[in-house]
Design a protein around this motif. Structure first.
Motif, PDB file in Angstrom:
ATOM      1  N   GLU A  41      -1.222  -6.427   7.518  1.00 37.23           N
ATOM      2  CA  GLU A  41      -0.023  -5.797   8.082  1.00 37.23           C
ATOM      3  C   GLU A  41       0.962  -6.921   8.356  1.00 37.23           C
TER       4      GLU A  41
ATOM      5  N   GLU B 187     -14.397  -5.038  -3.900  1.00 36.65           N
ATOM      6  CA  GLU B 187     -13.606  -4.299  -4.874  1.00 36.65           C
ATOM      7  C   GLU B 187     -14.473  -3.210  -5.498  1.00 36.65           C
TER       8      GLU B 187
ATOM      9  N   THR C 130      -6.219  -9.393  -3.682  1.00 38.21           N
ATOM     10  CA  THR C 130      -7.614  -9.527  -4.074  1.00 38.21           C
ATOM     11  C   THR C 130      -8.004 -11.003  -4.105  1.00 38.21           C
TER      12      THR C 130
ATOM     13  N   LEU D 205     -11.039  -6.774  -1.749  1.00 35.35           N
ATOM     14  CA  LEU D 205      -9.693  -6.318  -1.391  1.00 35.35           C
ATOM     15  C   LEU D 205      -9.449  -6.685   0.059  1.00 35.35           C
ATOM     16  N   ILE D 206      -8.325  -7.308   0.318  1.00 38.77           N
ATOM     17  CA  ILE D 206      -7.964  -7.689   1.681  1.00 38.77           C
ATOM     18  C   ILE D 206      -6.669  -6.970   2.016  1.00 38.77           C
ATOM     19  N   SER D 207      -6.657  -6.250   3.137  1.00 36.32           N
ATOM     20  CA  SER D 207      -5.433  -5.576   3.556  1.00 36.32           C
ATOM     21  C   SER D 207      -4.850  -6.297   4.759  1.00 36.32           C
TER      22      SER D 207
ATOM     23  N   ARG E  18      -8.550  -5.418   6.968  1.00 30.87           N
ATOM     24  CA  ARG E  18      -9.848  -5.079   6.368  1.00 30.87           C
ATOM     25  C   ARG E  18     -10.145  -6.030   5.233  1.00 30.87           C
ATOM     26  N   ILE E  19     -11.420  -6.169   4.941  1.00 31.23           N
ATOM     27  CA  ILE E  19     -11.862  -6.880   3.746  1.00 31.23           C
ATOM     28  C   ILE E  19     -13.025  -6.064   3.187  1.00 31.23           C
TER      29      ILE E  19
ATOM     30  N   LEU F  50       0.864  -1.181   0.000  1.00 34.31           N
ATOM     31  CA  LEU F  50       0.000   0.000   0.000  1.00 34.31           C
ATOM     32  C   LEU F  50       0.897   1.225   0.000  1.00 34.31           C
TER      33      LEU F  50
ATOM     34  N   LEU G 278       2.374  -2.583   5.191  1.00 37.02           N
ATOM     35  CA  LEU G 278       0.978  -2.700   4.783  1.00 37.02           C
ATOM     36  C   LEU G 278       0.874  -3.164   3.335  1.00 37.02           C
ATOM     37  N   TYR G 279       0.057  -4.192   3.118  1.00 36.41           N
ATOM     38  CA  TYR G 279      -0.098  -4.795   1.798  1.00 36.41           C
ATOM     39  C   TYR G 279      -1.564  -5.072   1.527  1.00 36.41           C
ATOM     40  N   ARG G 280      -1.859  -5.318   0.237  1.00 40.45           N
ATOM     41  CA  ARG G 280      -3.211  -5.701  -0.136  1.00 40.45           C
ATOM     42  C   ARG G 280      -3.151  -6.755  -1.222  1.00 40.45           C
TER      43      ARG G 280
END
Length: 100
Positions: free
Chosen positions: A83, A97, A74, A79-81, A93-94, A64, A70-72
């Motif tokens: 750490e 999209e 799909t 979208l799933i974030s 988070r989810i 991100l 922090l990454y994301r």
């Protein structure tokens, strides 16, 4: 003096003793998904995720902005974030999209 080269997180092999955590917001997001989507996501984050070998194997995996933790990625139009800190991966988070 030698430089220590670190492997980018995306190429990191997932260790056997990986600790996975789920933020409260992530769990609320998961519960708010439509039933079929919630079941697919549930199976992925609590079962299938542990079968991957490297984070970069996740679909559309990317950092991100310029973050180093922090990454994301799909899964099924969500979208799933996450750490990533050391051997701890925390699902943050989810979200569905966005449609453009």
């Amino acid at each position: 003096m030698s430089r220590i080269r670190t492997m980018p997180v995306g190429a990191m092999l997932l260790p056997a003793r990986l600790e996975v955590q789920y933020d409260r917001t992530f769990l609320i997001d998961l519960k708010s998904l439509e039933s079929a989507a919630m079941q697919r996501m549930y199976r992925f984050v609590f079962e299938d995720f542990f079968q991957i070998n490297q984070l970069k194997d996740l679909p559309e995996f990317q950092a991100l902005e310029d973050s180093e933790i922090l990454y994301r990625f799909t899964i099924d139009h969500c979208l799933i974030s996450i750490e990533v800190t050391g051997q701890i991966i925390k699902f943050l988070r989810i979200l569905p999209e966005p449609t453009i």
